[in-house]
Enzyme design. Sequence first.
Site, PDB file in Angstrom:
ATOM      1  N   HIS A  67      -1.345 -19.677 -18.757  1.00  0.00           N
ATOM      2  CA  HIS A  67      -1.949 -18.236 -18.263  1.00  0.00           C
ATOM      3  C   HIS A  67      -3.211 -18.701 -17.623  1.00  0.00           C
ATOM      4  CE1 HIS A  67      -3.879 -14.304 -18.979  1.00  0.00           C
ATOM      5  NE2 HIS A  67      -2.618 -13.830 -19.124  1.00  0.00           N
ATOM      6  N   ASP A 118       4.812 -12.679 -22.631  1.00  0.00           N
ATOM      7  CA  ASP A 118       6.151 -12.318 -22.516  1.00  0.00           C
ATOM      8  C   ASP A 118       7.282 -13.439 -23.044  1.00  0.00           C
ATOM      9  OD1 ASP A 118       5.731 -10.438 -20.422  1.00  0.00           O
ATOM     10  OD2 ASP A 118       4.495 -11.845 -19.035  1.00  0.00           O
ATOM     11  N   HIS A 170       4.175 -12.452 -13.204  1.00  0.00           N
ATOM     12  CA  HIS A 170       3.358 -11.420 -14.067  1.00  0.00           C
ATOM     13  C   HIS A 170       4.421 -11.023 -14.795  1.00  0.00           C
ATOM     14  CE1 HIS A 170       0.229  -8.945 -15.147  1.00  0.00           C
ATOM     15  NE2 HIS A 170       0.403  -8.043 -13.976  1.00  0.00           N
TER      16      HIS A 170
HETATM   17  C1  LIG Z   1       0.797 -17.566 -15.599  1.00  0.00           C
HETATM   18  C2  LIG Z   1       0.874 -18.336 -14.475  1.00  0.00           C
HETATM   19  C3  LIG Z   1       1.331 -17.700 -13.089  1.00  0.00           C
HETATM   20  C4  LIG Z   1      -0.663 -19.003 -14.366  1.00  0.00           C
HETATM   21  O1  LIG Z   1      -0.765 -19.415 -12.921  1.00  0.00           O
HETATM   22  P1  LIG Z   1      -1.878 -20.291 -12.792  1.00  0.00           P
HETATM   23  O2  LIG Z   1      -3.204 -19.772 -13.383  1.00  0.00           O
HETATM   24  O3  LIG Z   1      -2.249 -20.322 -11.112  1.00  0.00           O
HETATM   25  O4  LIG Z   1      -1.880 -21.996 -13.276  1.00  0.00           O
HETATM   26  P2  LIG Z   1      -1.439 -23.042 -12.344  1.00  0.00           P
HETATM   27  O5  LIG Z   1      -0.265 -22.718 -11.564  1.00  0.00           O
HETATM   28  O6  LIG Z   1      -2.593 -23.536 -11.566  1.00  0.00           O
HETATM   29  O7  LIG Z   1      -1.061 -24.138 -13.391  1.00  0.00           O
HETATM   30  C5  LIG Z   1      -2.076 -25.050 -14.028  1.00  0.00           C
HETATM   31  C6  LIG Z   1      -1.206 -26.191 -14.326  1.00  0.00           C
HETATM   32  O8  LIG Z   1      -0.360 -26.020 -15.500  1.00  0.00           O
HETATM   33  C7  LIG Z   1       0.675 -26.022 -15.162  1.00  0.00           C
HETATM   34  N1  LIG Z   1       1.593 -24.930 -15.543  1.00  0.00           N
HETATM   35  C8  LIG Z   1       1.336 -23.688 -15.688  1.00  0.00           C
HETATM   36  N2  LIG Z   1       2.112 -22.823 -16.143  1.00  0.00           N
HETATM   37  C9  LIG Z   1       3.144 -23.772 -16.342  1.00  0.00           C
HETATM   38  C10 LIG Z   1       4.407 -23.315 -17.078  1.00  0.00           C
HETATM   39  N3  LIG Z   1       5.145 -21.864 -17.237  1.00  0.00           N
HETATM   40  N4  LIG Z   1       5.222 -24.356 -17.315  1.00  0.00           N
HETATM   41  C11 LIG Z   1       5.080 -25.490 -16.809  1.00  0.00           C
HETATM   42  N5  LIG Z   1       3.791 -25.970 -16.536  1.00  0.00           N
HETATM   43  C12 LIG Z   1       3.177 -25.006 -16.223  1.00  0.00           C
HETATM   44  C13 LIG Z   1       0.897 -26.069 -13.674  1.00  0.00           C
HETATM   45  O9  LIG Z   1       2.083 -26.765 -13.187  1.00  0.00           O
HETATM   46  C14 LIG Z   1      -0.193 -26.802 -13.350  1.00  0.00           C
HETATM   47  O10 LIG Z   1      -0.267 -28.218 -13.610  1.00  0.00           O
HETATM   48  P3  LIG Z   1      -1.038 -29.156 -12.685  1.00  0.00           P
HETATM   49  O11 LIG Z   1      -2.493 -29.022 -12.814  1.00  0.00           O
HETATM   50  O12 LIG Z   1      -0.544 -30.680 -13.133  1.00  0.00           O
HETATM   51  O13 LIG Z   1      -0.686 -28.860 -11.308  1.00  0.00           O
HETATM   52  C15 LIG Z   1       1.580 -19.584 -14.669  1.00  0.00           C
HETATM   53  O14 LIG Z   1       1.354 -20.239 -15.731  1.00  0.00           O
HETATM   54  C16 LIG Z   1       3.051 -19.367 -14.543  1.00  0.00           C
HETATM   55  O15 LIG Z   1       3.822 -19.413 -13.529  1.00  0.00           O
HETATM   56  N6  LIG Z   1       3.908 -19.281 -15.720  1.00  0.00           N
HETATM   57  C17 LIG Z   1       5.218 -18.667 -15.961  1.00  0.00           C
HETATM   58  C18 LIG Z   1       5.295 -17.309 -15.726  1.00  0.00           C
HETATM   59  C19 LIG Z   1       5.101 -16.304 -16.776  1.00  0.00           C
HETATM   60  O16 LIG Z   1       5.186 -16.617 -17.909  1.00  0.00           O
HETATM   61  N7  LIG Z   1       3.921 -15.575 -16.332  1.00  0.00           N
HETATM   62  C20 LIG Z   1       3.626 -14.424 -17.351  1.00  0.00           C
HETATM   63  C21 LIG Z   1       2.297 -14.622 -17.416  1.00  0.00           C
HETATM   64  S1  LIG Z   1       1.473 -13.492 -18.499  1.00  0.00           S
END
Ligand SMILES: CC(C)(COP(=O)(O)OP(=O)(O)OC[C@H]1O[C@@H](n2cnc3c(N)ncnc32)[C@H](O)[C@@H]1OP(=O)(O)O)[C@@H](O)C(=O)NCCC(=O)NCCS
Length: 427
Positions: free
Chosen positions: A296, A352, A257
């Site tokens: 996201h 971010d 987050h």
């Molecule tokens: C923001 C976040 C937590 C959302 O999580 P989520 O909605 O649960 O998304 P998921 O983990 O289900 O991801 C969906 C797919 O995209 C991929 N993905 C999502 N974010 C990714 C990232 N930052 N880098 C690479 N791959 C990513 C996942 O591996 C998944 O792939 P798959 O379907 O092949 O397994 C996630 O994108 C993340 O961890 N981002 C990095 C941290 C970040 O920047 N957070 C700030 C958010 S404002």
Amino acid sequence: MSDEIRDLLEEAARRARQETDDEPEPGMAGDVAWPMQVSLGKGLEGAIATSTQIGYVNGAKGWLIYRGYNVFDLAIHSTYEETAYLLLYGSLPSRRQLADFSRLLVHQRPVPPTVFDVLGMIPTARTHPMAALRTAVSVLGTLDESAEKLTVADETDVAVKLIAQFATLTGAIARIRHGREPLAPRDDLGHAANLLYLMTGEEPDPLMARIMDIGLILHADHGMNASTFTTMVVNSSLADMYSSVVAGIGSLKGPLHGGANEQVLYDLEDIQRPENVEPWLDRAQASKRKVNGFGHRVYKAYDPRARILGPLAELLSRRDLATRNLYQIAVALDELMTSRLGKEKKIFPNVDFYSGIVYKAMAIEPGMFTPIFAVSRVAGWCARALEYLGDNRIFRPRAIYTGPPRMEYHRSIRGPSDGGPFQEWKS
Ligand SMILES: CC(C)(COP(=O)(O)OP(=O)(O)OC[C@H]1O[C@@H](n2cnc3c(N)ncnc32)[C@H](O)[C@@H]1OP(=O)(O)O)[C@@H](O)C(=O)NCCC(=O)NCCS
């Protein structure tokens, strides 16, 4: 506002409209009838927790709306004080109302010295500033005699205090962790300029103050994100606003987050040069590591906040070499990630990704990035907690039980992890 900033914001808004205008997002705005049928995924994906008039994230279009106003327009025309008023009270203030609200915020800025005493007792080297902020707000709650009054009016007063005092606390934490005395808030500075002054000890130039102000506007509210939901869940038990906001800080701290902004900066520093982006990303993808600052739950288009923060980082990168290098690495990573995962998985930079470069250019250390996020988001947390309090129902989802169906009660003197045979008997 400088013409350069206005042009930059208008260009970001124009590109957002041009690239995403006709994407529909059915069912996420309009009338609500409970109970409703939704398709749920893990982590409450797809869940509708409540209805709201405060804000709307159109994930398909990549639009962010506060009380009907597009965040691009607010970034161009508004200030953080006005945006906070809008979120809390529901409409843009008149000139007079804004002047009164701004004066009230200034009046509320000082915090009781006991809070600084407690901050001074925290082991500075190993305490994350978000942990210090969480502690400070908790202490603040114990010192506020109106903390336990739970009417919407009393909680609104607390919300205004919190909005004013988060900046004071964040400024103090930035200094105390380096053994410096906290500074007294400046009555003659706006919210963003005062925050910068309290953190750096220097009165910021108007350009920096304006950029910080835009950053605060962009972070002020964002749907039912984890920290907002956390705040609302705690408030829905009729705890109190301090307890709720302390929980929100805890949620925002995590690297999935708000904590991502700090991690992004470490990644960019780790990459060192734009040429290293490709092998770095190859390694990250090979190890299935999520790249900080991308992806996201809601946005399946370019995050509108990143559309503004990217160009702001570029503008600041023209001023000094270190920022330029970080910015060039970020652009290379943005382009490569977007080409690899943009179309296929709809993964783009989020809020971010570029914000840390902006703050770094203001001489702010990475550990303070997430507290700055909190300085802004406290307005959204409080506005939504207050709105929900007006028609409160405690949040209480369920979980599907996947443990053993029925066990008879046994007590063992040695557990199975000990390896050998273990004695057991019925009790
Ligand atoms: C923001 C976040 C937590 C959302 O999580 P989520 O909605 O649960 O998304 P998921 O983990 O289900 O991801 C969906 C797919 O995209 C991929 N993905 C999502 N974010 C990714 C990232 N930052 N880098 C690479 N791959 C990513 C996942 O591996 C998944 O792939 P798959 O379907 O092949 O397994 C996630 O994108 C993340 O961890 N981002 C990095 C941290 C970040 O920047 N957070 C700030 C958010 S404002």
